[in-house]
Write an enzyme that holds these catalytic residues in place. Structure first.
Site, short mmCIF file in Angstrom:
data_model
loop_
_atom_site.label_atom_id
_atom_site.label_comp_id
_atom_site.label_asym_id
_atom_site.label_seq_id
_atom_site.Cartn_x
_atom_site.Cartn_y
_atom_site.Cartn_z
N MET A 101 12.50 -12.59 0.46
CA MET A 101 13.32 -12.17 1.59
C MET A 101 13.50 -10.67 1.62
O MET A 101 14.63 -10.18 1.52
CB MET A 101 14.69 -12.85 1.48
CG MET A 101 14.58 -14.34 1.63
SD MET A 101 15.92 -15.15 0.77
CE MET A 101 15.86 -16.77 1.52
N PRO A 102 12.40 -9.95 1.73
CA PRO A 102 12.47 -8.49 1.65
C PRO A 102 13.37 -7.89 2.74
O PRO A 102 13.48 -8.43 3.84
CB PRO A 102 11.01 -8.05 1.87
CG PRO A 102 10.20 -9.24 1.53
CD PRO A 102 11.01 -10.42 1.91
#
Lengths: 69, 69, 69, 69, 69, 69
Positions: free
Chosen positions: A1-2
């Site tokens: 989940m950058p």
């Protein structure tokens, strides 16, 4: 989940921002082999009088506005 | 001396911010067994046209404003 | 979709981190009337030799470790 | 002179990072019509025990490592 | 190529910012023995209603404005 | 109560960090006419394989280490 944060000079129109977040999300998803859905992009706009290089404010170096010059 | 930064959509009234910083400070102080006095909380408000998930600006996804929708 | 970043001295055990993120998420969700599911919390741990107040490194002021002293 | 920061789970090999910074730089340069030379990209790697969503640490949710799962 | 970010209360005039970025750039260049040219300084101004210590907003503690009081 | 964050290549010895935070604190205090006591300085060290300019990792451009080259 950058989570991607892009700091840039203030003032781009929403059309450019729309293109920017789409392109950056695609670049991250493709490089990391992740779904675009889990990628967040934040844009932080700074006035040129709040950005300096070489000890000089960009508002002094480049005048108002944004972009290469 | 923890420093907490909360990024959120722009526009909450000061009453909500007051409650938010009190609750977050209390949560950090209690979890870490620290005095609330040494905890800093910063709120960074972002316009929805500067926040994207899945490659789409939140101003396009959700319209103007803030909150769940 | 608030994003909370907590900067603190390095070294808390995972049990404390678990409690910290749960408490902070609950505090934000409740203050902003948002679902906890859309809240992200990031912990950034800094060595005391990378944190200074009053011009003095915390490793010099407080020695190694973390916490009130 | 945009500055892009990418926060992600720790552990990608340097080959992936090399591809990531090239792709993101290209995406920003092309969207903003800037020279790639003036674009900075920083990668901030976080351990999964320092990242939480919904009040739960990713090390608890997903185990060790990085990526979609 | 250090990147320095200075978060402070909103409202200083450009003359103060000019002096601030020059002095900080000089301090970093001299301590790290680097050319000032490769040092970036960013100023992030926060409204006092977005800054809290001890669980209290600075707008409540100190009123509007900036500075020691 | 300014908060200064300095991002730089990893690896300086503590003697340099000690000098850096003292010099930067002094520069900020003097420019803003604030007491040094209320100024915080954080150092964030990045590995050169997490820093890129022009789309190229600094570990590829400059090799390991830190400093001008």
């Amino acid at each position: 989940m950058p989570i991607v944060t892009i700091k840039l000079a203030k003032g781009r129109p929403v059309e450019i921002k729309r293109e920017l977040v789409a392109a950056v999300t695609q670049a991250v998803a493709s490089s990391l082999k992740l779904s675009p859905e889990i990628i967040t992009v934040l844009i932080e706009e700074l006035d040129r009088e709040n950005w300096a290089t070489g000890g000089l404010l960009h508002s002094d170096k480049f005048g108002k506005g944004y972009g290469e010059k």
